[in-house]
Design an enzyme around this catalytic site. Structure first.
Site, PDB file in Angstrom:
ATOM      1  CE  LYS A 110      -2.657   0.243   3.559  1.00  0.00           C
ATOM      2  NZ  LYS A 110      -2.218   1.392   4.367  1.00  0.00           N
TER       3      LYS A 110
ATOM      4  NE  ARG B  96      -3.978   2.480  11.209  1.00  0.00           N
ATOM      5  CZ  ARG B  96      -3.091   1.894  10.413  1.00  0.00           C
ATOM      6  NH1 ARG B  96      -3.382   0.771   9.814  1.00  0.00           N
ATOM      7  NH2 ARG B  96      -1.921   2.447  10.219  1.00  0.00           N
TER       8      ARG B  96
END
Ligand code: ZN
Length: 213
Positions: free
Chosen positions: A13, A88
């Site tokens: 990522k 998140r």
């Protein structure tokens, strides 16, 4: 263009966020880098975050949200950004949405890098990291030129305890439990695009750029 990049540990990522931001002319906002920057500068936020980390506690949502909200108001992001490592949780996603709404803005795309559990176990299991500069290597995919030594700084390479296969399986499971609600959240908003993360770095990069453009 405002983009969120999601993906499990081992999906590449960070690398993809950096490369996409260069190709698309967007600012790469990594929550990890931002937190380290606050700590290095000794800001109030950085000092508070460090206090939590010293005690072995997670940095609270509120702090992370404040940090991101401050960053996305800076003038250099007027053409857009790629968020990496944030949000998140659904709570963080809601706060972000609210903060953007107040500025008449919204997230355009949420790109999710999809990698099978089996592939993640292989990738993370073979990972070695430089003690000095933190550069990651992989015994199969990107081995160092000299075994046990960093190509960039000659530092010693080590394997984290987290990278044993048992620990990897657990990390993937925990990640899924945290992230699945987030994926559902953005899916309902119609901003989610999924990209196959099992090709080469270049292939994944092309797919990501195609998916968000
Ligand atoms: Zn190094």
């Amino acid at each position: 263009m405002r983009i969120i990049l999601l993906g499990p540990p081992g999906a590449g990522k960070g690398t993809q966020a950096k490369s996409m931001s260069e190709s698309l002319g967007l600012v790469h906002i990594s929550s990890g880098d931002l937190l380290r920057d606050h700590q290095n500068r000794g800001t109030e936020l950085g000092v508070t975050a460090r206090d939590y980390m010293k005690k072995g506690l997670l940095v609270p949502d509120d702090l992370i949200i404040d940090m991101i909200e401050e960053r996305i108001k800076m003038p250099d992001v007027e053409f857009g950004y790629i968020l990496d490592g944030f949000p998140r949780t659904v709570q963080q996603a809601r706060s972000l949405e609210k903060a953007l709404e107040n500025q008449g803005e919204r997230i355009d795309k949420v790109a999710n890098i999809v990698v099978s559990d089996q592939e993640l176990i292989t990738r993370l299991g073979g990972r070695w990291i430089c003690r000095q500069c933190q550069q990651p290597f992989h015994e199969i995919n990107s081995p160092p030129q000299i075994e046990g030594q960093c190509d960039t700084c000659n530092g010693e390479l080590y394997q984290r305890e987290d990278d044993t296969s048992e620990a990897v399986v657990k990390r993937i499971k925990v990640f899924g439990e945290q992230t699945n609600p987030l994926i559902e959240y953005y899916s309902k908003r119609g901003t989610l695009v999924s990209v196959d993360g099992e090709g080469s770095i270049e292939q994944v990069r092309e797919s990501l750029i195609g998916a968000v453009s």
